[in-house]
Design an enzyme around this catalytic site. Structure first.
Site, mmCIF file in Angstrom:
data_model
loop_
_atom_site.group_PDB
_atom_site.id
_atom_site.type_symbol
_atom_site.label_atom_id
_atom_site.label_comp_id
_atom_site.label_asym_id
_atom_site.label_seq_id
_atom_site.Cartn_x
_atom_site.Cartn_y
_atom_site.Cartn_z
ATOM 1 N N ASP A 91 -8.012 -5.208 -0.373
ATOM 2 C CA ASP A 91 -8.350 -6.081 -1.304
ATOM 3 C C ASP A 91 -8.248 -7.541 -1.201
ATOM 4 O O ASP A 91 -8.444 -8.410 -1.786
ATOM 5 C CB ASP A 91 -7.772 -5.530 -2.593
ATOM 6 N N HIS B 242 0.858 -1.173 0.041
ATOM 7 C CA HIS B 242 0.191 0.004 0.024
ATOM 8 C C HIS B 242 0.889 1.085 -0.036
ATOM 9 O O HIS B 242 2.017 1.128 0.636
ATOM 10 C CB HIS B 242 -1.004 -0.214 1.304
HETATM 11 C C1 SDX Z 1 -6.274 0.043 -2.978
HETATM 12 O O1 SDX Z 1 -4.280 4.661 -1.978
HETATM 13 C C2 SDX Z 1 -5.121 3.893 -1.559
HETATM 14 O O2 SDX Z 1 -5.686 4.405 -0.416
HETATM 15 C C3 SDX Z 1 -5.748 2.784 -2.279
HETATM 16 C C4 SDX Z 1 -6.808 2.047 -1.489
HETATM 17 C C5 SDX Z 1 -7.970 2.714 -1.282
HETATM 18 O O3 SDX Z 1 -8.975 2.623 -0.382
HETATM 19 O O4 SDX Z 1 -8.342 3.546 -2.064
HETATM 20 O O5 SDX Z 1 -6.533 1.584 -0.105
HETATM 21 C C6 SDX Z 1 -7.241 0.828 -2.395
HETATM 22 O O6 SDX Z 1 -6.002 0.387 -4.274
HETATM 23 C C7 SDX Z 1 -5.168 -0.925 -2.376
HETATM 24 C C8 SDX Z 1 -4.110 -1.206 -3.244
HETATM 25 C C9 SDX Z 1 -4.516 -2.571 -4.168
HETATM 26 N N1 SDX Z 1 -3.494 -2.752 -5.096
HETATM 27 C C10 SDX Z 1 -2.688 -4.133 -4.965
HETATM 28 O O7 SDX Z 1 -3.092 -4.779 -4.130
HETATM 29 C C11 SDX Z 1 -1.676 -4.095 -6.082
HETATM 30 C C12 SDX Z 1 -0.554 -4.715 -5.517
HETATM 31 N N2 SDX Z 1 0.165 -3.642 -4.661
HETATM 32 C C13 SDX Z 1 0.961 -2.804 -5.515
HETATM 33 O O8 SDX Z 1 1.050 -3.001 -6.853
HETATM 34 C C14 SDX Z 1 1.532 -1.930 -4.689
HETATM 35 O O9 SDX Z 1 1.618 -2.321 -3.265
HETATM 36 C C15 SDX Z 1 0.821 -0.373 -4.638
HETATM 37 C C16 SDX Z 1 0.201 -0.015 -6.047
HETATM 38 C C17 SDX Z 1 -0.561 -0.826 -3.801
HETATM 39 C C18 SDX Z 1 1.425 0.577 -4.017
HETATM 40 O O10 SDX Z 1 2.462 0.785 -5.014
HETATM 41 P P1 SDX Z 1 3.717 1.850 -4.457
HETATM 42 O O11 SDX Z 1 3.258 2.735 -3.206
HETATM 43 O O12 SDX Z 1 3.993 2.922 -5.824
HETATM 44 O O13 SDX Z 1 4.946 1.005 -4.219
HETATM 45 P P2 SDX Z 1 5.829 0.521 -5.005
HETATM 46 O O14 SDX Z 1 5.196 -0.188 -6.250
HETATM 47 O O15 SDX Z 1 6.923 1.500 -5.560
HETATM 48 O O16 SDX Z 1 6.506 -1.056 -4.368
HETATM 49 C C19 SDX Z 1 7.730 -0.609 -3.286
HETATM 50 C C20 SDX Z 1 8.377 -1.852 -3.497
HETATM 51 C C21 SDX Z 1 8.905 -2.224 -4.991
HETATM 52 O O17 SDX Z 1 10.075 -2.914 -4.620
HETATM 53 P P3 SDX Z 1 11.536 -2.325 -4.683
HETATM 54 O O18 SDX Z 1 11.239 -1.462 -6.096
HETATM 55 O O19 SDX Z 1 11.709 -1.582 -3.627
HETATM 56 O O20 SDX Z 1 12.359 -3.648 -4.988
HETATM 57 O O21 SDX Z 1 7.782 -3.077 -3.058
HETATM 58 C C22 SDX Z 1 7.374 -3.811 -4.082
HETATM 59 C C23 SDX Z 1 7.630 -3.057 -5.254
HETATM 60 O O22 SDX Z 1 8.218 -4.109 -6.519
HETATM 61 N N3 SDX Z 1 5.915 -4.182 -4.189
HETATM 62 C C24 SDX Z 1 5.647 -5.500 -4.382
HETATM 63 C C25 SDX Z 1 4.073 -5.470 -4.065
HETATM 64 N N4 SDX Z 1 3.805 -4.136 -3.839
HETATM 65 C C26 SDX Z 1 4.948 -3.619 -3.870
HETATM 66 N N5 SDX Z 1 6.028 -6.807 -4.688
HETATM 67 C C27 SDX Z 1 5.405 -7.707 -4.690
HETATM 68 N N6 SDX Z 1 3.880 -7.748 -4.484
HETATM 69 C C28 SDX Z 1 3.470 -6.788 -4.240
HETATM 70 N N7 SDX Z 1 1.957 -6.528 -4.092
#
Ligand code: SDX
Length: 430
Positions: A364, A307
């Protein structure tokens, strides 16, 4: 000036005021930065940038706190109802008995949509994703209520459009599902509550009576509360940006629906179930999928994990996880996907990759398991998220308009070609 930061740039010192919120959050006010220094800030994805102050929702990502207008999500989920929470988010206060009763009655009396909407529905093939249908039809409401295009509506006229949206979106959502199934559409019934009405429009058939299961009605009301707002998330920010151009409320909400549809945002709840189904179909080897999620060469992500704000357990996920066992037991449903989800969570939360990056289950991760037990089909999961988030989007839009915030128009740093003369086709080498 209370608190400030100093910026020294090319030998000159600038003072940047610091804004402090009621929860002691601090923000640098850079509203005069470019005029005074010629500088802008760069922040891909706005990870460190606040777009506005707001009195609607407070999140503390480190502590896993979520409050709507100061009320803890745990209390509201336990003791309130979705329409009471909707009123709280939009108008700032919990309604008294009479106000809530009038609010509910107004919504009930606006659940029908214009019959011409059915002609629009008929244009969508059965293969249409319900989110696309819903976004299109919500935007189409502007056609049926054109005075929504007036950016200077009276509060009473604005409130009527708010009532229409809250009332009609469940009807449009259920119709999107029936359209996809090729089933006859069900009309709303004024004798039913908000959640009962949605469920009967979704699941009733002309050939038999339908009585919503009270367990399902209660679970749905709780899930809608848990999804109702989340401060400046991607879709709420979208609603604010579109609303800032003084486009109609319906256009702004339709834009929010489209933003929510993305798999990184609200679309994740559908992706989670599809991921769990894949794991189940491949023998339930959660370790393999945890490793895939860590592999930078793999596009696989643990959907429902991570998140932007929560670097602790999403408080909504905690509540939904607890509700999963309760709802499935009451419905007499056992779902192997719930066991896989719990195994996946346990494996990930022991793994340094997830621990170091503070990746926890988000809203989710478990919601789809409950939706499945309630009989909601997978492709409707994000529509359910949109139904819950609607009052939050409306509240964010209303606050933005009441604060008379300027049109959202970010700056950029240009990195393309510098000035060059036009070369006629015949003289070009390639
Ligand atoms: C919602 O913003 C809100 O409030 C949203 C929400 C709401 O109520 O409105 O809470 C609802 O959208 C919840 C999120 C649902 N999405 C997912 O579950 C999709 C999977 N999660 C992600 O793709 C990610 O965690 C995000 C999109 C939610 C957040 O992305 P960020 O903040 O841009 O973080 P990032 O992608 O830069 O990740 C940081 C690190 C990265 O690794 P490094 O580059 O540091 O090596 O964490 C890793 C990412 O690769 N990472 C994951 C991961 N999520 C982040 N690795 C594996 N699996 C994951 N799910």
């Amino acid at each position: 000036m209370s608190r400030y930061a100093e910026l020294i740039f090319e030998g000159k010192k600038y003072i940047l005021p610091v804004v402090e919120g009621t929860e002691k959050e601090l923000g640098l006010d850079i509203s005069k930065l470019r005029d005074e220094t010629g500088l802008i800030t760069l922040d891909a994805g706005f990870k460190n940038t606040g777009s506005n102050t707001s009195a609607i929702t407070f999140l503390d990502g480190e502590l896993g706190i979520l409050r709507y207008r100061g009320y803890a999500i745990e209390e509201l989920a336990e003791k309130s109802t979705f329409l009471e929470v909707a009123h709280l988010l939009i108008y700032g206060e919990l309604p008294n008995k009479a106000t809530l009763s009038n609010f509910q009655k107004d919504i009930t009396m606006h659940t029908l949509v214009h019959e011409d909407m059915r002609k629009i529905f008929d244009g969508f093939p059965a293969s249409s994703h319900p989110m696309g249908v819903l976004a299109s039809l919500v935007c189409a409401l502007t056609a049926f209520y054109p005075n929504a295009l007036d950016p200077n509506l009276s509060p009473a006229e604005t409130d009527l459009h708010i009532i229409r949206l809250l009332a009609k979106m469940p009807t449009l959502a259920a119709w999107a599902y029936k359209n996809e199934m090729g089933h006859p559409l069900n009309y709303p019934k004024n004798s039913l509550s908000y959640c009962e009405n949605f469920l009967q429009m979704m699941f009733a058939y002309p050939t038999e009576d339908f009585h919503p299961d009270p367990v399902v009605v209660d679970a749905l009301d709780k899930l809608l509360i848990l999804h109702a707002d989340h401060e400046q998330n991607c879709s709420a920010a979208t609603v604010r940006v579109v609303g800032s151009s003084h486009a109609s409320l319906y256009s702004a909400i339709a834009a929010g629906i489209n933003a929510l549809w993305g798999p990184l945002h609200g679309g994740a709840n559908q992706e989670v179930i599809e991921m769990l189904q894949e794991i189940h179909a491949n023998g339930g080897n959660v370790k393999k999928y945890v490793e895939m999620a860590k592999d930078k060469n793999s596009t696989f992500r643990l959907m429902g994990f991570g998140h932007r704000v929560y670097k602790n357990y999403d408080p909504r996920a905690k509540i939904i996880k607890g509700a999963c066992d309760n709802v499935l037991n009451k419905l007499g449903v056992s779902d192997p996907l719930l066991d896989i989800a719990k195994e996946l969570e346990e494996a990930a939360l022991k793994d340094s990759y997830f621990v170091e990056r503070k990746l926890y289950p988000n809203v989710d991760f478990y919601s789809g398991v409950i939706y499945r037990a309630m009989g909601i089909p997978t492709e409707m999961f994000t529509v359910m998220f949109a139904l819950g988030r609607l009052p939050g989007w409306i509240a964010q839009w209303r606050e933005m308009r009441q604060m008379k915030l300027p049109i959202s128009r970010p700056r950029q740093i240009y990195t393309g070609a510098t000035l060059r003369p036009y070369v006629p086709m015949g003289n070009r080498e390639k």
